[in-house]
Design a protein around this motif. Structure first.
Motif, PDB file in Angstrom:
ATOM      1  N   ILE A 730      92.155-100.323 -78.896  1.00  0.00           N
ATOM      2  CA  ILE A 730      91.843 -99.673 -77.622  1.00  0.00           C
ATOM      3  C   ILE A 730      90.348 -99.839 -77.349  1.00  0.00           C
ATOM      4  O   ILE A 730      89.520 -99.841 -78.256  1.00  0.00           O
ATOM      5  N   ASP A 733      87.031 -96.759 -73.122  1.00  0.00           N
ATOM      6  CA  ASP A 733      86.696 -96.633 -71.712  1.00  0.00           C
ATOM      7  C   ASP A 733      87.453 -95.443 -71.139  1.00  0.00           C
ATOM      8  O   ASP A 733      87.916 -94.569 -71.875  1.00  0.00           O
ATOM      9  N   ALA A 734      87.610 -95.413 -69.828  1.00  0.00           N
ATOM     10  CA  ALA A 734      88.231 -94.263 -69.178  1.00  0.00           C
ATOM     11  C   ALA A 734      89.686 -94.085 -69.576  1.00  0.00           C
ATOM     12  O   ALA A 734      90.225 -92.972 -69.521  1.00  0.00           O
ATOM     13  N   ASN A 735      90.357 -95.167 -69.973  1.00  0.00           N
ATOM     14  CA  ASN A 735      91.765 -95.070 -70.359  1.00  0.00           C
ATOM     15  C   ASN A 735      91.955 -94.704 -71.820  1.00  0.00           C
ATOM     16  O   ASN A 735      93.086 -94.504 -72.258  1.00  0.00           O
ATOM     17  N   ARG A 738      93.823 -91.212 -72.924  1.00  0.00           N
ATOM     18  CA  ARG A 738      95.280 -91.208 -72.797  1.00  0.00           C
ATOM     19  C   ARG A 738      95.938 -91.967 -73.953  1.00  0.00           C
ATOM     20  O   ARG A 738      96.901 -91.479 -74.556  1.00  0.00           O
ATOM     21  N   LYS A 739      95.423 -93.136 -74.274  1.00  0.00           N
ATOM     22  CA  LYS A 739      95.992 -93.910 -75.377  1.00  0.00           C
ATOM     23  C   LYS A 739      95.782 -93.205 -76.711  1.00  0.00           C
ATOM     24  O   LYS A 739      96.641 -93.248 -77.591  1.00  0.00           O
ATOM     25  N   LYS A 777      84.761 -88.460 -66.298  1.00  0.00           N
ATOM     26  CA  LYS A 777      85.327 -89.528 -65.477  1.00  0.00           C
ATOM     27  C   LYS A 777      84.274 -90.551 -65.075  1.00  0.00           C
ATOM     28  O   LYS A 777      84.610 -91.636 -64.620  1.00  0.00           O
ATOM     29  N   SER A 780      81.381 -93.182 -70.258  1.00  0.00           N
ATOM     30  CA  SER A 780      82.025 -93.060 -71.557  1.00  0.00           C
ATOM     31  C   SER A 780      81.109 -92.443 -72.593  1.00  0.00           C
ATOM     32  O   SER A 780      81.476 -92.378 -73.754  1.00  0.00           O
ATOM     33  N   ASN A 977      82.737-105.638 -68.724  1.00  0.00           N
ATOM     34  CA  ASN A 977      84.043-105.294 -68.172  1.00  0.00           C
ATOM     35  C   ASN A 977      84.695-106.439 -67.420  1.00  0.00           C
ATOM     36  O   ASN A 977      85.650-106.218 -66.664  1.00  0.00           O
TER      37      ASN A 977
END
Length: 1922
Positions: A730, A733-735, A738-739, A777, A780, A977
C-alpha cells in the motif's frame, strides 16, 4: 555527610571512556545505554519545561525532602492505585485525557467559585494537566489569603469533591516522588483566548509579588538601562506551526493580538521574569505553537534558602525551554519565523512572511527605508548576548534570528553533575570567550562560505573541553587537600579586552569581518551599521560584530550578516518546505522571473536563443525528416553481451540479513516475556507500506512478484494477479487508512496467522499525528503515526512490525519504540561471519565517494561545478529578489540547452555552458553510438520543486525537438504521484532489449529504463525510495538545496548514486587508472580546484576542501580534450560574467591563458619521474597568476577554444573505443555533481575520516539532548552509532515517538517491532522479502516434525498364522484368542536393526548377509525420517507457548509461577538390600492426585481409580516418562495430546537434573531418582517406576479397602512412555465386500486421550500384563492391517499391569535393550502381551539427550588418547586406560560391536545361535541368540535338536543350576562367556555350575571392564566347549 565520590570524573581519556561505555552497553543486560558523558560529568542537562523566571525557585521552600544533606532523598510512597485503573501519564485514573494540548478546545463544566488551573507532572514536563480548583484555596493577586487545604474536581471524568491534594494528585496520576503540595504543582491559571481555546495564563502567585520582586532586585546586576526584553525567539515555533503574528509599521505588539498586555519600560515588572503564552489556534493540534517570554536582566541570584536539588550554581535561575540547544534553526526546522521575534522581511509571498513579532526594551533603532533596493541585501541579525534594542521603521527588510543566542545558551548550560566541583572550579565558557571564538570562526570563513551554527557549537564545545578537562582531573587529584586552589584561566578574556582582541582577529581578514564597539548600548552599534550599509561602506564586509561592554558584568552583542551571498543563503534556509514551494510558485506565476527569462533568452551570439534554434531547425529539417527510423521488425537488432538485467537477483549479503532477521524473531519468541508465540502460527502474511510514490509502489510490486514470496505463502501461481499483489503493498496516501483498516480486520480475524507489517523507507514522515497542522484529508503528514502506532496494531500479538530504512537515526532516540536488541544492521564485508557469504560485487556508497575526493591521481567521482557556482553568485547579485533556486534552475536549463546545441554543431554555444554540463550531454548522445545494441546512459537531474522541474522538462524537450534529437535520447519527468511516460520509440527499444512481448507494456519503474539514453528529471522535496538502474552515469544534484542541515536529508539525496560494482574493479575505489583515467566519458572533465583558484583569487587558501594535487592523466587524448574543454569553460564564464559583472572579466581572461598553458603542458606527456613536479606546476600556476592579476590579456585566448573545439571533440570521439555504456556502468559508479556549499560540507572530514554531514542533527524532528556530548567517529559500528543516538537525541513534540515516555524505560519498547538499516540501494527490499520467505518456511517447519519412518525389520522371519485370530473390524482383542497366539520373538522395531536376532521356536533361519554392521556413531544420524505436519493432538516441548496450554505449562511471565513442594516416599526392596527413598516434586495444583496424612503433610500414596469407574473425562492410568538431558526438547507438554482432559503425568529424572527440569516444567510432577542412580541407564528408571507403582498399588488397595473397595477393583495399570512420542494414529477399517477379508482402511491422527481410553476399555483388561502399539511408518501395507492384534514385543509406549508383573522386574543395571529383555521375561512367565496394530505412535527425532547423554571417556582426560569400543574390555591387572563409565555400559557396548571375539563360531550362523540365560544382551546383528529362562514353570522355546554355538551367563542367580545347563547341546569349540561382579564370584559360579566338566578354561581368557576398582568392574571368563 553522605557525600560519595564514586561519581567523580575519571582520568581516562574521552575516547577510552566512550569506547568502554559502548562496550559496557553492548555487554549489559540493561536495554538503556549507559550515558557516556556521565563518566565525565557531562551528562545531558535536563531542560525545564516552562520559563518561569525566578518564580520556579519558589519551590525551594516547599522541598521539605531536599534538606541540606546531599544524601539521596527517599521516594514518596503513594498508596497503591485501585486495581484496573488507568495509570497512563496525562490521564486520570478513569482513563480520561487531562492534557491541555489535547483538550484545549473542549468545554468544561466549572462550578461557581472554581477556576481552571494547570498542574505540572514530573513525568510529563512538556504538558499541562487541566484541573478545576476552588478559588478560595488559591492565592489572590498579592499571593496571599489562600485557605489551607484543597478542594478540586477532575475535569476529565467529572469526579468531584477531592478534599485532599494528595488524593487528587493520585487521581490525576501525577506519580510524585515527593510529598504532594498544591503550591508546588498547581502552576498556572488557564484562560480562553479569542478563538475559545484554553491557553496557559499567568502564574499562580503562591508567594507575595513584593517578596519575589525584592528577591530578584537584590540579586540583579543590570545596567542603568534596565530594559525588559520580550523575545519571541524564546519559543521556537516548530516546523509546521501556523504563520506568526506580524508587527505593522514597526510598532510593538499590541495587547489585543495575543491576548496579553504589553510590557513597557518603567513598569513594576522591570526586573521580573514573567512568562506569557502566545497561543495560536492550530488546525489539528491545539497545543501552543508560539511562546513569548519576557526576560529581565536577571543573572544568577545565588542559591536559595533551601537548596533545590536541580539548582545549578553556574546556570541561570530559570531555564527557558524555548531556548534549548536543540532549536538551532529558528524557522529552519521548517521554518517558521526566525527569530527573536523581530519582524523580518517578507519574501514577496502573499500572506507568508518570515517575520514575527517582537517587543523589546531600550532605545529604538530606526531601519532605513528602501534598504533592499538601495543595498540589494536583506541583513540577517543574529542576536547574541544581553539586551537587544527596539527596531522600528522598515522592519520588514530585516531578519532577526535566535540561532546564535541558543548556541551561546546551550554552551553555558552546564550539566548538574558539575555542581560538586564547586562554583569556582568547573565553569561554563564565558560570554567574552564565546564571542571571541565566534569572531575567530567568522574570520576564517572563505568569501563564499556560509556560517554554520553546527560548526560554531563544536568550536565552543571543544574549547570548553580542552580548557576544563585538565582542571577536572587536577581537582580529583587534589581532593585530599582541604582547600584545593586553581589558578584562573590564563586565556580568560575580560570585557575590556574583548573589543580589542576581536578587532585584532578581524584585522587579518581584509574587511570580511568588521567589529563595531558601542559605548552605551547595541542600539548605537546597529544604527552605525545601518548607516555604513546604506553608504556602501560594507560592500566587502560579510559580517559585522557589534559589541557593547558598558554594563559592569555583562556584555551585549549581536552579529549582522551583510554579505549578500551569506545573507541570501541564510534567509532562504529559514523557509519551510511548504513556504519554499509557495515562494517558487509565486515567483513563477507573478511574473517576477520574466526579467530572468529575458536575460537568458538573449544570452547567445545571435541575441535570441529561440531564434537560433528555429534557424537550426529550418536548416536541418529536411535532413532530420529524411533520416528513416528503423522499425523494430525490419531487421534483427544486434545483441549486446553487456546488457544484463539483474534487478531481483538475490545476493549472499541479502541472505545473511534475512537469516539475521529470522534469528532475531526467534529470539523474541524464545524470550521469557512471551511476546511472540511462533508455535501458534500456521502461516505468514504481510503488508508492505511504502511512501506515496507511484514508482516506488510499482518497484515494490515488481520485487514481490520476482522474489517468489507469494509462492512461499502457498498462493497458487494462477492466482497471482495484479489485484492479488496489490493487497500486499500500500502507498501511504489518502487511500491508505481504508486499506489498512481491512488489513487490521484480517489480522484480528486470523489469530493463527503471523502478519508482518514492513514499513519501508521508514525515515519518511515521522510527524506525530497529534502535531500535524494539516487535516487528514489534505496531507499524509502524520499518517504513519496514525496507522503504525495505533493501539489496535500494537496490541495484536500476531503482528510483527519491521521498519526498513537507510537513515535510522531519527528512530534511535531516547523516546524510541524499538529495542536496541531488535535492530539489525546491514553487515559490512569485514563483518564477522560474512566470509560465509562471499560477494562477487562490492558496494560503492557515500564513504567511497568521499574517499575518491582524497585521491591525488584522478578526477574524483564527487565534484562541484565551480563555473556554475560563480555564475549563480553573479546572477544572485543582479537579481536579489529572486529565490536562488529559480536562478540556479534557469541557469542549468541554459547550460543543458547550450550543451545540446553545441554537440549538434552550433559550436558558438560552447561558450554558454560549463565543462561539466558539456561532458554530460556529450556522453549522453555518444553512448548509444558506442554500443551495437544502442544502449545508452542515464543522467539524473534532481530538481526538488515540481514547478521548476516541469519548467525544465518543457524547456529541454523543446530544445531537443528543435535540434531533432527526439529519437536520440528521452527526457522523463519523474514525480511522486505520476507514472512514467516515455515515447513509443523508446518503449519499443526497451521491449526488444528486455525481450518483452506484451503489447501494452509500459515501464513503471526506473529500473525498467536500464540502458535507455535519457535525462531523468526527478522532482519532490526528498527521494521516496526509488531505485535507479545501473546505466545511471551522472547524478546532477547542482539544484539540490537543504532547508536544514540534517544527516538524513543529505545522505538520502546522495544515496541515489550508490551502487554495486564488479569486485575486480571496485578495488580501485572508482578512481583508479582503469576506472577513470582511460575513460572516454571524461573527455571534457576539468580540475575543479583549478577553476576554484581562478574564481576565488587570493582567498583560495580558505577553501574548505583545500587544494588537492593530481597527476596528469596517462591518456594524452583525454587530457588534451580535457584541456580544450577547460578553455571552453573559460570562454563560457567570460561571456556570462561580462554581461553580469564586468569586474570578473580580468580574472576570466587570466584563467583562459592559464588553461591554454596547462593544456600545452599536458599535451607534452611529461616523463614519469617528473609527473609529480609537473602536477604541482599545473595546479599552482593558475592560483598564483590569478592572485597577482599580472597576466596579460590575450584576445585570442578566449576565442581559440571555440574555433578548435569542434575538431577537438571529433578527434576525441574517434579515440573512444566502441564499448557499451552498460559495460562501463558495471565497473564505474556514477559521477555526482553537487552545489559548492554541499560539496564543502560533504568533503570536510575529521581526523577519523568522518564527513561533517554525519555530525549534523540526524533529523529535523529530533534534537540533541545536550551540547556536552561526544563526537561521532568513523570507527563506530552501526550498533555503536545507534547507542549514541539513543543516548544523545530526544524526540521533539512533532516526532511520532515524542509521547513514548514511561518511567520504566523497558515499557517503552514495543516487543514485536524491529529495525532493519542498511546503506541506500544495498538491497534491503530483497532482504526483507527473503526474510518473509524463510519465516514462512520456518513456521511451516515449526508446525512440522521429523519423525522416524522406518519399515519393520526381519519381516521375512515373521511367521504368518494359517488363519487370522481376529476379524479386521475388531476393535478390542479377545483374551482367549490372544492366549492361543504364539509369541513372536523376532524383533521388528527398526531401531534394533543392529541387535541380535532372537531365535523363535521351530523357526528355520534363512542365511542372510548381515555384514552391513553400522558404526554406533552413525546409527542415530542415518535412521530415515520423514517430515510430518503437527496435528492438533501433538505433544510439545518447552518452546511451545500457546494460550490454551499456558497454565498447563506453568512457565509464563503472565502467570504466577506455580508453587511446588518436595515430598519423600520410601519403600523397601529386598533385591537391592536397602530401603529405596524417592522424592516427588508436586505443584500445588497437582496435589489432588495424591493422598497425604494431612494437608501439606507426609505423602502416603498416589490416588488410583477403580476398574469399574466409568468416568469419561479423564484416563485412569498414570503416565510415567523417564527422561534425561531433554529438559528443553522432551515432549512433556501433553495438553493437546490429551485433548485438554485431566490426566496424571509424572516426569522421572535423575537427582542432578532435578533443578533444571523443575525450572522448565514448573507445573509438572517430577519423580526424582535416588542419587545412586545418577550414572544409571534407562533400566534403573523403568525398574523404579514399576516397583514404585506396585508398592503404591498395595497402599491404595489397603486405603480403599477401608472404603469398601475390593482389592482387585483398584486400577493396576500404568503408562510408561518415551519422551519422544509426538503423535498417535489410528487405522479405521471398513469391510467393503461380502468376505470379511475384503476391507479398506484409512489412517487418521487421534489424541492420546482417545488411545488410552480405548485401550483401557479392553475387555478383561486385568488379564493382560502389557498392552501397547506399534511404531508408525509410512511404508505400512494393507496386509499388515489384516490382523488387528499381535502378541509380540512392545516398545516406546506400553500400558503395564504392575499387579500381574509383580514378580517380573526390569533389570536396573541395563542401558540398552532393557525393554526387549523385559518383554522376554514377561512372556517366559506365561503372561499375556498384546499389541494394538490399529494404533501407532510417531516418534520425533531428537538429537540431544536420551542414551546419548552418557559419554564414555577416560577418567583422566588426555587428548592424545583415543578410546574405541574395543578398549572397553581389558585383561585384569593390566595397564590400561581407565574409563569413567558404568561397567554394565562398557560391557553392553563391547558386546554390541565386538562380540565376535567371544563367539567366533556364531558369526552369521543363525542355525546355531548363542544361548542366553535369563538376560538378553545385544551381541550385534551378525550373531543370533536363543533366550531361555531358568525360572521354574517358565515358558521357553522348544529346541531339542538345536546345537548352540555359544553360552552367555550374565550375572546368573541361584535359579541357574548345573542340571539346567546340561539340557542343551553345544557345538565343538563353542564358546562360553560368564559375567560376574567380581573374580571370586566368577570362580564360585564355575564350580557351582560344574562348568569345568564340559568347558575348558585358560588363565588368559579372563577379562574385566576397563573401569576403576572403585567403580566395581565386571569380570568375564571365557571358555571352549570340549
Amino acid at each position: 555527610m553522605g557525600n560519595s565520590y564514586a561519581g567523580q570524573l575519571k582520568t581516562t581519556r574521552f575516547e577510552e571512556v566512550l569506547h568502554n561505555s559502548i562496550e559496557a552497553s553492548l555487554r549489559s543486560n540493561n536495554l538503556v545505554p549507559r550515558p557516556i558523558f556521565s563518566q565525565l560529568y557531562l551528562e545531558a542537562e535536563q531542560q525545564l519545561s516552562t520559563l518561569e523566571g525566578g518564580v520556579d525557585n519558589d519551590d525551594d521552600d516547599e522541598d521539605d525532602d531536599a534538606s541540606g544533606s546531599s544524601s539521596p532523598a527517599h521516594s514518596y510512597q503513594n498508596k497503591p492505585p485501585p486495581e484496573g485503573c488507568c495509570m497512563t501519564d496525562g490521564f486520570c485514573q478513569s482513563g480520561k485525557d487531562l492534557r491541555l494540548a489535547s483538550i484545549a478546545s473542549e468545554q468544561f463544566e466549572v462550578p461557581p467559585g472554581f477556576l481552571l488551573v494547570g498542574a505540572k507532572s514530573p513525568s510529563l514536563p512538556d504538558h499541562i494537566l487541566v484541573c478545576a480548583v476552588d478559588k478560595r484555596f488559591l492565592p489572590d493577586d498579592n499571593g496571599r489569603n489562600a485557605l489551607l487545604g484543597f478542594s478540586g474536581n477532575c475535569v476529565g471524568c467529572g469526579e468531584k469533591g477531592f478534599r485532599y491534594f494528595t488524593e487528587f494528585s493520585n487521581h490525576i496520576n501525577l506519580k510524585l516522588t515527593t510529598q504532594p503540595k498544591k503550591q508546588k504543582h498547581l502552576k498556572y491559571y488557564l484562560v480562553r483566548n479569542a478563538q475559545g481555546w484554553l491557553t496557559k495564563g499567568a502564574l499562580i502567585s503562591w508567594k507575595g509579588a513584593a517578596e519575589v520582586r525584592s528577591r530578584h532586585s537584590s540579586s540583579s546586576m543590570c545596567s542603568s538601562s534596565g530594559q525588559t526584553l520580550l523575545d519571541s525567539s524564546a519559543a521556537m515555533m516548530n516546523k509546521m506551526s501556523d504563520p506568526a503574528v506580524h508587527m505593522t509599521n514597526g510598532s510593538p505588539l499590541a495587547a489585543g493580538e495575543n491576548g496579553f498586555p504589553q510590557v513597557q519600560n518603567g513598569t513594576s515588572s522591570q526586573n521580573l521574569n514573567i512568562s506569557y503564552c502566545n497561543q495560536q489556534p492550530a488546525k489539528v493540534n491545539p497545543s501552543p505553537q508560539t511562546r513569548l517570554a519576557v526576560l529581565g536582566n536577571v543573572t544568577n541570584s545565588g542559591p536559595p534558602k533551601k537548596r533545590h536539588k536541580g539548582w545549578s550554581p553556574e546556570s541561570p535561575s530559570s531555564t527557558d525551554p524555548s531556548y534549548s540547544q536543540n532549536n538551532y534553526h529558528n524557522a529552519s526546522t521548517y521554518g517558521k519565523v526566525d527569530a527573536t521575534g523581530q519582524p523580518s522581511a517578507p519574501q514577496a509571498t502573499a500572506g507568508n512572511s518570515l517575520s514575527s513579532s517582537l517587543v523589546v526594551a531600550g532605545e529604538p533603532v530606526s531601519i532605513p527605508d528602501n534598504l533592499l533596493k538601495t543595498c540589494m541585501i536583506t541583513p540577517v541579525i543574529f542576536k547574541g548576548h544581553g539586551n537587544f534594542p527596539y527596531l522600528c521603521g522598515n522592519v520588514n527588510e530585516v531578519i532577526i534570528s535566535p540561532l546564535l543566542y541558543n548556541c551561546y545558551k546551550n554552551s553555558q548550560s552546564m550539566p548538574k553533575t558539575y555542581e560538586q566541583y564547586g562554583p569556582t572550579t568547573i565553569q561554563p565558557i564565558s560570554e567574552e570567550m564565546q564571542l571571541l571564538l565566534t569572531v575567530y570562526y567568522l574570520v576564517q570563513l572563505a568569501p563564499d562560505q556560509v556560517p554554520l551554527i553546527e560548526d560554531l557549537e563544536q568550536i565552543l564545545m571543544r574549547s570548553w573541553r580542552d580548557t576544563h578537562l585538565a582542571e577536572i582531573r587536577q581537582y580529583q587529584q587534589n581532593m585530599s587537600q582541604p582547600f584545593p586552589l586553581f589558578p584562573s584561566l590564563a586565556s580568560a578574556v575580560t570585557a575590556s579586552q574583548l573589543p580589542w582582541l576581536a578587532g585584532l582577529a578581524a584585522s587579518s581578514c581584509n574587511e570580511s569581518v568588521k567589529i563595531i564597539e558601542c559605548s552605551f548600548s547595541l542600539a548605537e552599534g546597529l544604527s552605525e551599521m545601518f548607516k555604513l550599509l546604506v553608504e556602501g561602506k560594507l560592500t566587502k564586509t560579510n559580517f559585522v560584530v557589534i559589541i557593547c561592554t558598558s554594563r559592569p558584568s555583562n556584555i551585549d552583542s549581536c552579529v549582522v550578516v551583510t554579505g549578500k551571498y551569506q545573507a541570501r543563503t541564510l534567509i532562504e534556509s529559514m523557509f519551510s518546505p511548504m513556504d519554499y514551494l509557495k515562494e517558487i510558485n509565486y515567483e513563477l506565476t507573478s511574473g517576477k522571473v520574466e526579467s530572468l527569462r529575458a536575460f537568458f533568452s538573449s544570452f547567445c551570439p545571435d541575441g535570441d536563443i529561440d531564434v537560433l534554434l528555429d534557424k537550426y531547425h529550418q536548416e536541418n529539417h529536411s535532413l532530420i525528416s529524411s533520416t528513416p527510423k528503423k522499425p523494430n521488425g525490419e531487421s534483427q537488432p544486434v545483441a549486446c553481451s553487456s546488457y544484463n538485467i539483474e534487478w531481483h537477483q538475490l545476493r549472499p549479503s541479502q541472505l545473511a540479513v534475512a537469516q539475521k532477521l529470522l534469528s532475531q524473531v526467534c529470539s523474541i519468541a524464545d524470550s521469557s516475556s512471551q511476546n511472540l508465540d511462533l508455535g501458534s502460527f500456521e502461516k505468514v502474511d504481510f503488508l508492505i507500506c511504502v511512501p506515496p510514490s507511484d514508482v516506488t509502489y510499482q518497484q515494490t510490486l515488481s520485487h514481490v512478484w520476482s522474489s517468489g514470496v507469494l509462492v512461499e505463502l502457498r498462493i497458487e501461481k494462477d492466482q497471482l494477479t495484479t489485484q492479488c499483489m496489490e493487497q500486499y503493498v500500500i502507498k501511504l496516501d489518502a487511500n491508505a487508512p481504508r486499506k489498512f483498516k481491512v488489513f487490521l480486520q484480517k489480522a484480528m480475524q486470523n489469530p493463527h496467522t503471523l502478519f508482518v507489517v514492513v514499513h519501508d523507507h521508514a525515515h519518511w514522515d515521522l510527524t506525530s499525528s497529534l502535531y500535524s497542522p494539516y487535516p487528514q484529508k489534505e496531507a499524509s503528514f502524520g499518517l504513519v503515526d496514525r496507522l503504525l502506532n495505533c493501539r489496535e496494531l500494537i496490541d495484536l500479538a500476531n503482528v510483527l512490525l519491521l521498519h526498513v530504512t537507510s537513515c535510522p537515526y531519527a528512530l534511535q532516540t531516547q523516546n524510541t519504540r524499538i529495542s536496541p536488541y531488535n535492530e539489525i544492521h546491514w553487515p559490512s564485508s569485514y563483518s564477522h561471519g560474512m566470509e560465509l557469504y562471499p560477494e562477487n560485487r562490492k558496494y560503492f556508497g557515500l564513504s567511497q565517494y568521499i574517499e575518491s575526493t582524497l585521491s591525488g591521481h584522478s578526477l574524483p567521482l564527487l565534484r562541484h561545478d565551480s563555473s556554475f557556482e560563480a555564475i549563480v553568485l553573479a546572477l544572485g547579485k543582479r537579481f536579489p529578489k529572486l529565490h536562488s533556486a529559480v536562478i540556479r534552475t534557469f541557469l542549468l536549463i541554459q547550460h543543458y540547452s547550450s550543451a545540446m546545441m553545441a554537440v549538434c554543431g552550433l559550436s558558438q554555444m560552447k561558450s554558454y555552458t560549463s565543462v561539466e554540463t558539456l561532458e554530460i550531454v556529450q556522453n549522453l548522445l555518444n553512448s548509444p553510438k558506442q554500443c551495437a545494441g544502442g544502449h545508452g546512459l542515464m543522467v539524473l537531474l534532481r530538481i526538488t520543486c515540481i514547478q521548476l522541474a516541469t519548467l525544465a522538462y518543457e524547456r529541454l524537450c523543446h530544445v531537443r525537438e528543435r535540434l531533432g534529437l527526439q529519437n536520440r535520447f528521452e527526457i522523463i519527468l519523474g514525480a511522486a504521484n505520476t507514472a512514467i511516460t516515455i515515447g513509443k520509440h523508446f518503449v519499443d527499444q526497451l521491449k526488444v532489449w528486455q525481450k518483452n512481448e506484451e503489447e501494452d507494456w509500459q515501464p513503471r519503474t526506473y529500473l525498467a529504463l536500464e540502458g535507455l539514453p535519457c535525462i531523468l528529471i526527478c522532482s519532490g522535496m526528498e527521494p521516496l525510495g526509488e531505485s535507479l538502474p545501473r546505466s545511471l552515469r551522472y547524478c546532477d544534484l547542482r539544484l539540490v538545496q537543504f532547508h536544514t542541515w540534517e544527516r538524513t536529508a543529505i545522505e538520502q539525496e546522495l544515496g541515489c548514486a550508490s551502487c554495486f560494482l564488479d569486485s575486480d574493479t571496485s578495488q580501485d575505489r572508482g578512481h583508479g587508472k582503469d576506472v577513470l583515467d582511460s575513460d572516454p566519458d571524461k573527455l571534457s572533465s576539468t580540475d575543479n580546484e583549478d577553476e576554484e583558484t581562478g574564481l576565488d583569487g587570493s582567498n583560495s587558501e580558505k577553501q574548505s576542501p583545500g587544494k588537492r594535487q593530481r597527476s596528469p592523466s596517462d591518456d594524452s587524448a583525454s587530457s588534451s580534450l580535457c584541456s580544450k574543454a577547460s578553455g571552453s569553460l573559460a570562454s563560457c564564464e567570460s561571456s556570462y560574467l561580462a554581461t553580469v559583472d564586468d569586474n570578473i572579466k580580468p580574472t576570466q581572461q587570466s584563467r583562459v591563458s592559464n588553461s591554454e598553458d596547462c593544456s600545452a603542458e599536458k599535451w607534452k606527456s611529461p616523463p614519469a619521474n617528473n609527473a609529480k613536479k609537473q602536477s604541482a606546476v599545473i595546479c599552482e600556476q593558475p592560483d598564483s597568476n590569478s592572485s597577482s592579476n599580472t597576466v596579460k590579456n590575450h584576445p585570442s585566448s578566449a576565442s581559440t577554444p571555440s574555433s578548435t573545439s569542434s575538431s577537438c571533440f571529433q578527434s576525441g570521439a574517434a579515440l573512444q573505443s566502441s564499448q557499451c555504456a552498460m559495460a562501463k556502468a558495471y565497473k564505474q559508479p556514477p559521477v555526482v555533481f553537487l552545489p559548492k556549499l554541499v560539496y564543502d560540507i560533504i568533503t570536510s572530514t575529521d581526523s577519523s575520516g568522518l564527513s561533517k554531514s554525519s555530525s549534523f542533527l540526524p533529523h529535523c524532528d529530533v534534537s540533541w539532548a545536550s551540547s556536552f556530548r561526544p563526537l561521532l567517529s568513523k570507527v563506530m559500528t552501526c550498533t555503536e552509532q545507534s547507542l549514541y543516538y539513543r543516548q544523545w537525541t530526544v524526540s521533539k513534540p512533532s516526532h511520532m515517538d515524542y509521547c513514548n515516555v514511561s518511567e520504566g524505560r523497558m515499557d517503552t519498547f514495543h516487543p514485536r517491532r524491529l529495525l532493519l538499516s542498511g546503506p541506500p540501494q544495498v538491497g534491503k527490499t530483497g532482504a526483507y522479502l527473503q526474510f518473509l520467505s524463510v519465516l514462512s518456511r520456518m513456521l511451516i517447519r515449526l508446525t512440522e516434525v521429523d519423525v522416524y519412518d522406518e519399515e519393520e525389520i526381519n519381516i521375512s522371519l515373521k511367521s504368518q498364522p494359517e488363519q487370522p485370530f481376529h476379524q479386521p473390524q475388531d476393535i478390542w482383542p479377545n483374551v482367549d484368542l490372544v492366549k492361543r497366539m504364539d509369541f513372536d520373538y523376532i524383533l521388528h522395531d527398526p531401531k534394533y536393526e543392529d541387535a541380535s536376532v532372537i531365535c523363535p521356536e521351530s523357526q528355520k533361519f534363512i542365511q542372510e548377509d548381515t555384514s552391513t554392521n553400522r558404526k554406533h556413531e552413525d546409527v542415530y544420524v542415518r535412521r530415515p525420517t520423514t517430515r510430518m505436519r503437527l496435528s492438533k493432538y501433538a505433544s510439545y516441548n518447552t518452546y511451545h507457548h500457546c494460550e490454551q496450554c499456558h497454565q498447563y505449562m506453568g512457565y509464563n511471565s503472565r502467570f504466577q509461577m506455580h508453587e511446588s513442594s518436595l515430598h519423600a516416599f520410601a519403600f523397601s526392596y529386598s533385591l537391592l538390600g536397602e530401603e529405596i527413598q524417592l522424592h516427588f516434586i508436586i505443584p500445588k495444583s497437582k496435589e489432588h492426585h495424591f493422598v497425604f496424612n494431612q494437608p501439606g503433610g507426609q505423602l502416603e500414596s498416589m490416588r488410583l481409580p477403580i476398574i469399574s469407574d466409568k468416568n469419561t473425562d479423564s484416563v485412569k492410568s498414570p503416565i510415567f516418562t523417564p527422561t534425561t538431558g531433554r529438559h528443553e526438547h522432551g515432549l512433556f507438554n501433553l495438553y493437546h495430546a490429551m485433548d485438554g482432559s485431566s490426566h496424571l503425568h509424572i516426569l522421572v529424572v535423575k537427582e542432578y537434573e532435578m533443578t533444571i527440569y523443575k525450572k522448565y516444567w514448573p507445573n509438572h510432577i517430577i519423580l526424582v531418582l535416588p542419587s545412586i542412580f545418577n550414572s544409571s541407564g534407562v533400566g534403573a528408571a523403568h525398574f523404579l517406576i514399576k516397583e514404585l507403582s506396585f508398592h503404591n498399588l498395595e497402599l491404595e488397595r489397603n486405603r480403599q479397602a477401608e472404603l469398601g473397595v475390593c482389592h482387585q477393583d483398584v486400577w493396576p495399570f500404568i503408562v510408561i512412555a518415551d519422551d519422544s512420542c509426538v503423535m498417535w494414529n489410528s487405522v479405521d477399517v471398513k469391510v467393503t465386500g461380502d468376505h470379511p477379508r475384503d476391507f479398506s482402511w484409512h489412517e487418521r491422527n487421534v489424541s492420546l486421550n482417545y488411545v488410552l481410553k480405548h485401550m483401557e476399555a479392553t475387555q478383561n483388561i486385568p488379564q493382560y500384563a502389557m498392552l501397547g502399539m506399534g511404531k508408525w511408518t509410512n511404508k505400512t501395507k494393507g496386509v499388515d492391517k489384516m490382523e488387528p492384534f499381535s502378541r509380540c514385543h512392545l516398545h516406546d509406549f506400553i500400558l503395564l499391569n504392575v499387579d500381574l508383573t509383580r514378580d517380573v522386574q526390569y533389570n536396573q543395571n541395563r542401558f540398552t535393550c532393557d525393554d526387549v529383555d523385559f518383554n522376554l521375561r514377561v512372556n517366559s512367565s506365561g503372561l499375556l502381551i498384546c499389541r494394538f496394530n490399529r494404533f501407532s505412535v510417531m516418534k520425533k527425532q531428537i538429537a540431544v539427550g536420551g542414551h546419548r547423554s552418557i559419554h564414555i571417556k577416560p577418567k583422566v582426560l588426555d587428548s592424545s588418547v583415543y578410546v574405541s569400543s574395543a578398549h572397553y574390555i581389558c585383561a585384569p591387572d593390566s595397564k590400561h586406560t581407565i574409563l569413567a563409565a558404568p561397567a554394565q555400559l562398557l560391557l553392553e557396548k563391547f558386546l554390541q560391536f565386538h562380540s565376535h571375539r567371544f563367539f567366533p563360531l556364531s558369526v552369521n550362523n543363525r542355525s546355531h545361535p548363542v544361548l542366553v540365560v535369563d538376560c538378553y544382551l545385544n551381541l550385534g546383528s551378525q550373531i543370533s541368540v536363543c533366550y531361555v529362562s531358568s525360572r521354574p514353570h517358565s515358558i521357553n522355546i522348544s529346541c531339542p535338536n538345536m546345537a548352540f554355538s555359544g553360552l552367555l551367563l550374565h550375572l546368573c542367580d541361584s535359579f541357574v543350576v548345573a542340571s539346567f545347563l546340561k539340557k542343551f547341546e553345544f557345538l565343538k569349540d563353542a564358546t562360553l562367556c560368564v559375567v560376574c561382579q567380581d573374580r571370586n564370584a566368577l570362580r564360585q559360579t564355575v564350580v557351582r555350575l560344574e562348568l569345568e566338566d564340559e568347558w575348558q578354561f585358560r588363565l588368559r581368557d579372563e577379562f574385566q571392564t576397563a573401569n576403576a576398582k572403585e567403580d566395581k568392574p565386571l569380570f568375564i571368563l571365557t571358555g571352549r566347549h570340549v
